[in-house]
Enzyme design. Structure first.
Site, PDB file in Angstrom:
ATOM      1  N   GLU A 104      71.181  28.563  82.610  1.00  0.00           N
ATOM      2  CA  GLU A 104      70.099  29.624  81.722  1.00  0.00           C
ATOM      3  C   GLU A 104      69.990  29.451  83.818  1.00  0.00           C
ATOM      4  O   GLU A 104      70.301  28.842  84.611  1.00  0.00           O
ATOM      5  CB  GLU A 104      68.415  28.915  81.748  1.00  0.00           C
ATOM      6  CG  GLU A 104      69.490  29.505  79.946  1.00  0.00           C
ATOM      7  CD  GLU A 104      69.660  30.402  79.884  1.00  0.00           C
ATOM      8  OE1 GLU A 104      69.121  31.063  79.471  1.00  0.00           O
ATOM      9  OE2 GLU A 104      70.105  30.441  78.502  1.00  0.00           O
ATOM     10  N   GLY A 105      69.259  31.020  84.162  1.00  0.00           N
ATOM     11  CA  GLY A 105      68.565  30.709  85.635  1.00  0.00           C
ATOM     12  C   GLY A 105      69.244  31.358  86.664  1.00  0.00           C
ATOM     13  O   GLY A 105      69.589  31.551  87.854  1.00  0.00           O
ATOM     14  N   GLU A 126      71.364  38.959  77.258  1.00  0.00           N
ATOM     15  CA  GLU A 126      70.795  37.438  77.089  1.00  0.00           C
ATOM     16  C   GLU A 126      69.811  37.483  76.494  1.00  0.00           C
ATOM     17  O   GLU A 126      69.297  37.812  77.213  1.00  0.00           O
ATOM     18  CB  GLU A 126      71.583  36.417  77.546  1.00  0.00           C
ATOM     19  CG  GLU A 126      70.412  36.239  79.014  1.00  0.00           C
ATOM     20  CD  GLU A 126      69.928  35.178  79.430  1.00  0.00           C
ATOM     21  OE1 GLU A 126      70.797  33.872  79.136  1.00  0.00           O
ATOM     22  OE2 GLU A 126      69.635  34.970  80.986  1.00  0.00           O
ATOM     23  N   ARG A 175      62.237  36.284  75.910  1.00  0.00           N
ATOM     24  CA  ARG A 175      63.142  37.716  76.495  1.00  0.00           C
ATOM     25  C   ARG A 175      63.971  38.213  76.283  1.00  0.00           C
ATOM     26  O   ARG A 175      65.438  37.683  76.766  1.00  0.00           O
ATOM     27  CB  ARG A 175      62.124  37.682  78.559  1.00  0.00           C
ATOM     28  CG  ARG A 175      62.268  39.211  78.440  1.00  0.00           C
ATOM     29  CD  ARG A 175      61.647  38.909  80.254  1.00  0.00           C
ATOM     30  NE  ARG A 175      63.134  38.442  80.913  1.00  0.00           N
ATOM     31  CZ  ARG A 175      63.238  37.202  81.510  1.00  0.00           C
ATOM     32  NH1 ARG A 175      62.498  37.276  82.567  1.00  0.00           N
ATOM     33  NH2 ARG A 175      64.863  37.549  82.367  1.00  0.00           N
ATOM     34  N   LYS A 208      73.809  30.367  75.021  1.00  0.00           N
ATOM     35  CA  LYS A 208      75.134  31.338  74.761  1.00  0.00           C
ATOM     36  C   LYS A 208      75.758  31.468  73.817  1.00  0.00           C
ATOM     37  O   LYS A 208      76.251  32.341  72.824  1.00  0.00           O
ATOM     38  CB  LYS A 208      75.819  31.382  76.177  1.00  0.00           C
ATOM     39  CG  LYS A 208      75.543  31.517  78.083  1.00  0.00           C
ATOM     40  CD  LYS A 208      74.698  32.468  77.852  1.00  0.00           C
ATOM     41  CE  LYS A 208      73.673  33.120  79.629  1.00  0.00           C
ATOM     42  NZ  LYS A 208      72.713  31.917  79.683  1.00  0.00           N
ATOM     43  N   LYS A 219      80.697  32.945  80.915  1.00  0.00           N
ATOM     44  CA  LYS A 219      79.275  32.501  80.812  1.00  0.00           C
ATOM     45  C   LYS A 219      79.025  30.993  80.121  1.00  0.00           C
ATOM     46  O   LYS A 219      79.961  30.621  79.054  1.00  0.00           O
ATOM     47  CB  LYS A 219      78.609  33.298  80.221  1.00  0.00           C
ATOM     48  CG  LYS A 219      78.273  34.778  81.028  1.00  0.00           C
ATOM     49  CD  LYS A 219      76.993  35.082  79.933  1.00  0.00           C
ATOM     50  CE  LYS A 219      76.634  36.478  80.510  1.00  0.00           C
ATOM     51  NZ  LYS A 219      75.791  37.319  79.978  1.00  0.00           N
ATOM     52  N   ARG A 249      64.227  45.030  86.248  1.00  0.00           N
ATOM     53  CA  ARG A 249      64.762  43.700  87.095  1.00  0.00           C
ATOM     54  C   ARG A 249      65.592  44.622  87.667  1.00  0.00           C
ATOM     55  O   ARG A 249      67.021  44.906  87.012  1.00  0.00           O
ATOM     56  CB  ARG A 249      64.964  42.252  87.133  1.00  0.00           C
ATOM     57  CG  ARG A 249      64.147  41.809  87.436  1.00  0.00           C
ATOM     58  CD  ARG A 249      63.708  39.906  86.424  1.00  0.00           C
ATOM     59  NE  ARG A 249      65.316  40.065  85.080  1.00  0.00           N
ATOM     60  CZ  ARG A 249      66.007  39.460  84.907  1.00  0.00           C
ATOM     61  NH1 ARG A 249      66.132  37.904  85.504  1.00  0.00           N
ATOM     62  NH2 ARG A 249      66.703  40.005  83.523  1.00  0.00           N
ATOM     63  N   SER A 297      60.285  34.107  82.517  1.00  0.00           N
ATOM     64  CA  SER A 297      58.526  33.763  83.823  1.00  0.00           C
ATOM     65  C   SER A 297      59.189  35.841  83.743  1.00  0.00           C
ATOM     66  O   SER A 297      59.881  36.578  83.642  1.00  0.00           O
ATOM     67  CB  SER A 297      59.825  33.937  84.915  1.00  0.00           C
ATOM     68  OG  SER A 297      60.518  34.085  84.762  1.00  0.00           O
ATOM     69  N   ASN A 348      66.029  35.100  76.151  1.00  0.00           N
ATOM     70  CA  ASN A 348      65.561  33.367  76.832  1.00  0.00           C
ATOM     71  C   ASN A 348      64.412  33.480  76.060  1.00  0.00           C
ATOM     72  O   ASN A 348      63.671  34.313  75.234  1.00  0.00           O
ATOM     73  CB  ASN A 348      65.364  34.040  78.263  1.00  0.00           C
ATOM     74  CG  ASN A 348      66.314  34.878  78.743  1.00  0.00           C
ATOM     75  OD1 ASN A 348      67.034  34.365  79.356  1.00  0.00           O
ATOM     76  ND2 ASN A 348      66.088  35.991  79.467  1.00  0.00           N
TER      77      ASN A 348
HETATM   78  P1  ADP Z   1      71.259  33.703  82.679  1.00  0.00           P
HETATM   79  O1  ADP Z   1      70.754  32.780  81.870  1.00  0.00           O
HETATM   80  O2  ADP Z   1      71.456  33.091  84.084  1.00  0.00           O
HETATM   81  O3  ADP Z   1      70.359  34.446  83.487  1.00  0.00           O
HETATM   82  P2  ADP Z   1      72.632  35.767  82.241  1.00  0.00           P
HETATM   83  O4  ADP Z   1      73.907  35.939  80.558  1.00  0.00           O
HETATM   84  O5  ADP Z   1      71.061  36.586  82.354  1.00  0.00           O
HETATM   85  O6  ADP Z   1      72.328  34.209  82.443  1.00  0.00           O
HETATM   86  O7  ADP Z   1      73.575  36.330  83.536  1.00  0.00           O
HETATM   87  C1  ADP Z   1      72.871  36.396  84.742  1.00  0.00           C
HETATM   88  C2  ADP Z   1      73.005  37.619  85.718  1.00  0.00           C
HETATM   89  O8  ADP Z   1      74.360  38.335  85.628  1.00  0.00           O
HETATM   90  C3  ADP Z   1      72.580  39.250  85.081  1.00  0.00           C
HETATM   91  O9  ADP Z   1      71.100  39.192  85.128  1.00  0.00           O
HETATM   92  C4  ADP Z   1      73.462  40.439  85.216  1.00  0.00           C
HETATM   93  O10 ADP Z   1      72.622  40.979  86.223  1.00  0.00           O
HETATM   94  C5  ADP Z   1      74.813  39.384  85.133  1.00  0.00           C
HETATM   95  N1  ADP Z   1      75.581  39.690  83.566  1.00  0.00           N
HETATM   96  C6  ADP Z   1      75.547  38.686  83.014  1.00  0.00           C
HETATM   97  N2  ADP Z   1      76.188  39.336  81.985  1.00  0.00           N
HETATM   98  C7  ADP Z   1      76.796  40.607  82.341  1.00  0.00           C
HETATM   99  C8  ADP Z   1      77.867  41.281  81.594  1.00  0.00           C
HETATM  100  N3  ADP Z   1      78.233  41.332  80.279  1.00  0.00           N
HETATM  101  N4  ADP Z   1      77.991  42.124  82.321  1.00  0.00           N
HETATM  102  C9  ADP Z   1      78.029  42.426  83.074  1.00  0.00           C
HETATM  103  N5  ADP Z   1      76.648  41.782  84.366  1.00  0.00           N
HETATM  104  C10 ADP Z   1      76.516  40.629  83.618  1.00  0.00           C
HETATM  105 MG    MG Z   2      69.678  36.334  81.965  1.00  0.00          MG
END
Ligand code: ADP
Ligand code: MG
Length: 474
Positions: free
Chosen positions: A368-369, A144, A125, A305, A364, A450, A151, A146
């Site tokens: 994940e999660g 990102e 996803r 990442k 970051k 979401r 899910s 996944n």
């Molecule tokens: P995870 O693997 O924990 O899901 P993500 O990279 O999806 O990590 O980041 C988690 C959440 O943080 C995202 O769903 C988003 O809401 C926020 N986020 C992540 N990267 C960014 C970004 N570059 N700018 C703004 N919000 C971000």
């Molecule tokens: Mg995420």
């Protein structure tokens, strides 16, 4: 980007009535989750949190996200087969990040032995936000991708109907009729079924590898039921069960309780606390097996990442997808600024830049999660502390994406009904199947929207921050 229900938002009585209808419709449609108190029993369940109203999504960006999904499938698959790329890209990270290092060691070990697996199934996803530029024009930017345990494909297959009914109750039938059908559960099951069929043993089962705590079981059941409908047997097991009852025969066929397993679909195994020593051993057994792993460990690593950051370097996409300039251009257009914190001059400069202006970035780790990223003052403090230590290479830095907020109501059990300022994240499900060298399926399988209140910087639905939504294209 405003949705046409500004008028409704302030009408308290209408909102309250619509919320009552919405919750019952969600329960009837099966938008369900187990409760925090009883995460492993279905005696008492509740609705999964969702928005009262669909959120506006620019149709051009929605189409762009769908149009690039097959490219992302091909890219992830290419990375998973490129040992040198993974080795080179993750070299600095695995020195300091024990979890990635352990996954990587299994990856190497399995390759050294030689792959028994010949059918490959990817379910991913790709998540995006709509970044608002200086002139206010939104742009599609990837958060990102996944590649393991992505899910909510199940529950989101049922949310559009709920939002359709809410809009009708609010006197917006025309808008209700414009909500798009969406069925990732069917798309995911199609991929699993294809992999099962190519594995070629009609009596073999599909094994969902599930967590100890199974609050989100209904999301998985949606996919599971699609497989039963195709007369494919599904079993649900934990790593612990695999450790105790799993075995490989001489041809490295995988057996659970004497049943041959054709496909292992991981809904577990993506964070360190999913593993103890026995679980690592179980993971190794699964990876060594001939069964189709969704994903295999190389594909899981392709979703880190660190790999994402490396993809944004000039020339990397071209090397991974030679002869596909259009795909490369489509992919690159979705990338936000990503920066390496590897030791050396480049990393020093990036660290200094982020410390000087922390609100521009997100820091970051390889996790994940949800709930792991660092923002603002916290980002500055952490980076300040590790700026001269190799520990910084366990992180990547990313430009912070700034979407335009919109007002909505987030419906959550036991929570008061109040309007919140929200932002949305669009995910597109990708499914592909490769048989040896031949790609036999490559699809975009549906979407997930979401939405979360802007007071939270981070976090998904499972983390209790975001809620399920339906896009209303504008
Ligand atoms: P995870 O693997 O924990 O899901 P993500 O990279 O999806 O990590 O980041 C988690 C959440 O943080 C995202 O769903 C988003 O809401 C926020 N986020 C992540 N990267 C960014 C970004 N570059 N700018 C703004 N919000 C971000
Ligand atoms: Mg995420």
């Amino acid at each position: 980007m405003a949705a046409p229900w500004e008028d409704v938002l302030q009408n308290k009585a209408a909102v309250q009535e619509a919320a009552r209808v919405a919750v019952d419709a969600a329960l009837l449609a099966g938008v369900l989750m187990r409760t925090e108190d009883q995460p492993n029993a279905s005696d008492v369940v509740n609705y999964a949190p969702f928005t009262l109203l669909p959120s506006a999504v620019p149709s051009a960006l929605f189409e762009q996200a769908y149009a690039v999904q097959q490219d992302f499938n091909l890219l992830v698959d290419a990375i998973s087969q490129n040992k040198e790329f993974l080795e080179h890209t993750l070299a600095s990270t695995i020195k300091v990040d024990d979890f990635t290092a352990r996954l990587f060691r299994i990856h190497v070990q399995v390759l050294e032995e030689g792959l028994a697996q010949s059918v490959f199934l990817g379910i991913n996803r790709s998540d995006y936000m709509f970044d608002c530029g200086v002139d206010g024009t939104p742009a599609l930017k990837q958060i990102e991708i996944n590649t393991i345990a992505a899910s909510f494909g199940g529950l989101t297959s049922r949310t559009a109907a709920v939002h359709g009914q809410v809009l009708k109750v609010l006197g917006k039938s025309e808008e209700a009729s414009r909500l798009l059908p969406n069925n990732p559960a069917g798309g995911l099951a199609l991929g699993i079924a294809k992999a099962w069929e190519l594995y070629g043993s009609p009596s073999a089962v599909v094994m969902f590898l599930v967590e100890e705590v199974q609050r989100n079981i209904f999301d998985q059941r949606c996919v599971e039921n699609e497989l039963w409908n195709r007369n494919i047997r599904v079993i649900r097991k934990r790593f612990r069960d695999v450790f105790e009852k799993g075995s490989l025969d001489d041809a490295r066929r995988l057996y659970m309780d004497g049943q041959e397993v054709a496909v292992v679909y991981y809904r577990e195994g993506y964070v360190p606390n999913n593993y103890d020593q026995q679980n690592w051993e179980a993971r190794l057994m699964l990876e060594r097996s001939r069964a189709v792993k969704c994903p295999d460990i190389a594909t899981q690593l392709a979703g880190t990442k660190k790999v994402q950051q490396e993809l944004s370097r000039p020339g990397t996409l071209e090397r991974l997808l030679p002869g596909c300039p259009e795909a490369v251009a489509r992919l690159r257009a979705t990338f936000a600024g990503l920066y390496s914190l590897d030791m050396g001059e480049e990393g020093d400069k990036i660290a200094a830049m982020a410390i000087a202006d922390p609100d521009r970035f997100v820091l970051k780790p390889q996790r994940e999660g949800g709930g792991n990223n660092l923002y603002g003052e916290e980002l500055r403090q952490v980076l300040e502390k590790i700026r001269n230590s190799p520990e910084r290479t366990s992180y990547i830095l990313m430009d912070k994406i700034k979407p335009q907020p919109a007002m909505n109501y987030l419906l959550r059990a036991h929570s008061p009904l109040q309007v919140s300022e929200c932002v949305s994240e669009l995910g597109i499900f990708g499914v592909y199947v490769r048989h040896g060298k031949e790609m036999v399926m490559n699809k975009a399988a549906g979407h997930l929207l979401r939405t979360k209140a802007t007071e939270h910087a981070d976090g998904g639905v499972a983390a209790g921050v975001a809620v399920l939504d339906t896009p209303f294209l504008v």
